[in-house]
Design a protein around this motif. Structure first.
Motif, PDB file in Angstrom:
ATOM      1  N   ALA A  72      -0.154   4.551   3.105  1.00 11.26           N
ATOM      2  CA  ALA A  72      -0.408   4.573   1.664  1.00 11.26           C
ATOM      3  C   ALA A  72       0.845   4.229   0.866  1.00 11.26           C
ATOM      4  O   ALA A  72       0.787   3.477  -0.112  1.00 11.26           O
ATOM      5  N   VAL A  73       1.992   4.775   1.265  1.00  8.35           N
ATOM      6  CA  VAL A  73       3.250   4.468   0.573  1.00  8.35           C
ATOM      7  C   VAL A  73       3.632   3.008   0.796  1.00  8.35           C
ATOM      8  O   VAL A  73       4.065   2.317  -0.128  1.00  8.35           O
ATOM      9  N   SER A  74       3.432   2.528   2.009  1.00  3.59           N
ATOM     10  CA  SER A  74       3.800   1.149   2.334  1.00  3.59           C
ATOM     11  C   SER A  74       3.025   0.142   1.495  1.00  3.59           C
ATOM     12  O   SER A  74       3.599  -0.804   0.947  1.00  3.59           O
ATOM     13  N   VAL A  75       1.712   0.337   1.378  1.00  5.56           N
ATOM     14  CA  VAL A  75       0.891  -0.653   0.674  1.00  5.56           C
ATOM     15  C   VAL A  75       1.042  -0.568  -0.843  1.00  5.56           C
ATOM     16  O   VAL A  75       0.686  -1.511  -1.554  1.00  5.56           O
ATOM     17  N   SER A  80       3.441  -0.138  -7.348  1.00  4.17           N
ATOM     18  CA  SER A  80       3.627   1.043  -8.186  1.00  4.17           C
ATOM     19  C   SER A  80       4.797   1.910  -7.749  1.00  4.17           C
ATOM     20  O   SER A  80       5.145   2.875  -8.421  1.00  4.17           O
ATOM     21  N   GLY A  81       5.384   1.589  -6.615  1.00  6.78           N
ATOM     22  CA  GLY A  81       6.388   2.468  -6.028  1.00  6.78           C
ATOM     23  C   GLY A  81       5.804   3.355  -4.957  1.00  6.78           C
ATOM     24  O   GLY A  81       6.534   4.017  -4.238  1.00  6.78           O
ATOM     25  N   GLY A  82       4.465   3.375  -4.854  1.00  3.60           N
ATOM     26  CA  GLY A  82       3.807   4.165  -3.817  1.00  3.60           C
ATOM     27  C   GLY A  82       4.051   5.652  -3.952  1.00  3.60           C
ATOM     28  O   GLY A  82       4.376   6.314  -2.975  1.00  3.60           O
ATOM     29  N   HIS A  83       3.852   6.205  -5.155  1.00  7.21           N
ATOM     30  CA  HIS A  83       4.047   7.641  -5.359  1.00  7.21           C
ATOM     31  C   HIS A  83       3.016   8.458  -4.585  1.00  7.21           C
ATOM     32  O   HIS A  83       3.355   9.385  -3.860  1.00  7.21           O
ATOM     33  N   VAL A  84       1.726   8.180  -4.803  1.00  5.89           N
ATOM     34  CA  VAL A  84       0.609   8.833  -4.104  1.00  5.89           C
ATOM     35  C   VAL A  84       0.630  10.349  -4.287  1.00  5.89           C
ATOM     36  O   VAL A  84       0.049  11.075  -3.490  1.00  5.89           O
ATOM     37  N   PRO A 175       8.848   4.589   3.832  1.00  2.00           N
ATOM     38  CA  PRO A 175       7.473   5.071   4.047  1.00  2.00           C
ATOM     39  C   PRO A 175       7.327   5.967   5.268  1.00  2.00           C
ATOM     40  O   PRO A 175       6.638   6.991   5.222  1.00  2.00           O
ATOM     41  N   ILE A 176       7.980   5.579   6.376  1.00  2.00           N
ATOM     42  CA  ILE A 176       7.823   6.395   7.581  1.00  2.00           C
ATOM     43  C   ILE A 176       8.574   7.711   7.454  1.00  2.00           C
ATOM     44  O   ILE A 176       8.117   8.754   7.932  1.00  2.00           O
ATOM     45  N   ALA A 177       9.729   7.706   6.756  1.00  2.00           N
ATOM     46  CA  ALA A 177      10.463   8.954   6.538  1.00  2.00           C
ATOM     47  C   ALA A 177       9.646   9.907   5.671  1.00  2.00           C
ATOM     48  O   ALA A 177       9.581  11.121   5.929  1.00  2.00           O
ATOM     49  N   ILE A 178       9.001   9.370   4.653  1.00  2.00           N
ATOM     50  CA  ILE A 178       8.176  10.188   3.761  1.00  2.00           C
ATOM     51  C   ILE A 178       6.970  10.743   4.517  1.00  2.00           C
ATOM     52  O   ILE A 178       6.597  11.915   4.366  1.00  2.00           O
ATOM     53  N   GLY A 179       6.351   9.906   5.342  1.00  2.00           N
ATOM     54  CA  GLY A 179       5.236  10.380   6.160  1.00  2.00           C
ATOM     55  C   GLY A 179       5.664  11.457   7.133  1.00  2.00           C
ATOM     56  O   GLY A 179       4.964  12.460   7.326  1.00  2.00           O
ATOM     57  N   PHE A 180       6.835  11.287   7.746  1.00  2.00           N
ATOM     58  CA  PHE A 180       7.331  12.257   8.723  1.00  2.00           C
ATOM     59  C   PHE A 180       7.600  13.616   8.091  1.00  2.00           C
ATOM     60  O   PHE A 180       7.275  14.656   8.683  1.00  2.00           O
ATOM     61  N   ILE A 181       8.205  13.648   6.892  1.00  2.00           N
ATOM     62  CA  ILE A 181       8.528  14.946   6.285  1.00  2.00           C
ATOM     63  C   ILE A 181       7.246  15.675   5.883  1.00  2.00           C
ATOM     64  O   ILE A 181       7.155  16.904   5.999  1.00  2.00           O
TER      65      ILE A 181
END
Length: 250
Positions: A72-75, A80-84, A175-181
């Motif tokens: 979601a962040v990647s796309v 928009s910056g991928g805030h989500v 994106p992957i760091a944000i997903g991991f946390i």
């Protein structure tokens, strides 16, 4: 100081085609995230007869949310910056990296994305309950603190890997760091309060299932944690002389 860069913005900015495109991106990204994250819990519950509240269920939720948020962040990053996440948007606002009106536009899109995802899940699964976030073995105050700490870690990671203009090549792993946390925090807080860290993620299921017990925790905690992370990172780790980030970034 970041407080000097906080801006309300203008209606012209909030209704500009680029802002509307960004809001649409936030709607789609949040829908993708909530549909996969919430849907994985519903599927696990169906397969195990309500066994989502088990160690295996917690690990399943952690992995599903980490993967879904990474995507979601990647796309959404280039639009928009991928805030989500309203807490991420609020943290960006406190740091002076997005105006209030544009931030509110993002909030509306994120809440709608979550709600539509839950409605689609309920319809496409034959009416299975979407569930809602709730407390287990902790008080609302304890859950409030838990949400603050977890969301602080999330928004701090966003700032360090995506917002900081000195990030360099580190931005490619944002994106992957944000997903991991988020996945890691679910392993910490999932057994106690569901580990939301995201008011939109809590709002959609609560609205569709009409379950509002302790719902304030899932707004107040993430917003406080996100705001603190944005303020701290801007004050101590980002140069005061850098120019404001383009609106397509945080």
């Amino acid at each position: 100081m970041p407080i000097s860069r906080i801006a309300i913005g203008s209606t012209a900015e909030a209704t500009h085609p680029s802002a509307l495109k960004a809001a649409l991106a936030e709607f789609i990204c949040t829908l993708i995230f909530v549909f996969a994250g919430q849907g994985s819990g519903m599927a696990y519950s169906k397969l195990t007869g309500g066994g989502e509240a088990t160690p295996a269920g917690l690990i399943s939720a952690s992995i599903a949310h980490a993967f879904a948020l990474f995507v979601a962040v990647s796309v959404g990053a280039n639009i928009s910056g991928g805030h989500v996440n309203p807490a991420v948007t609020f943290g960006a606002f406190i740091g002076g990296n997005i105006t209030l009106l544009r931030g509110l536009l993002y909030w509306v899109a994120q809440l709608l994305g979550s709600t539509v995802a839950c409605l689609l899940l309920r319809f496409s699964t034959g009416g299975l309950p979407t569930g809602s976030f709730g407390l287990s073995g902790v008080s609302s105050v304890q859950a409030f603190v838990l949400e603050i700490v977890m969301t602080f870690g999330l928004v701090y990671t966003v700032y360090a890997t995506a917002v900081d203009p000195k990030k360099g090549s580190l931005g490619t792993i944002a994106p992957i760091a944000i997903g991991f946390i988020v996945g890691a925090n679910i392993l910490v807080g999932g057994a106690f309060d569901g580990a939301s860290m995201n008011p939109a993620v809590s709002f959609g299921p609560a609205l569709v299932s009409w379950e509002w017990a302790d719902h304030w925790v899932y707004w107040a905690g993430p917003l406080v944690g996100g705001g603190l992370a944005g303020l701290l990172y801007e004050c101590f780790f980002i140069s005061h002389s850098h120019e404001e980030l383009p609106t397509t970034d945080y």
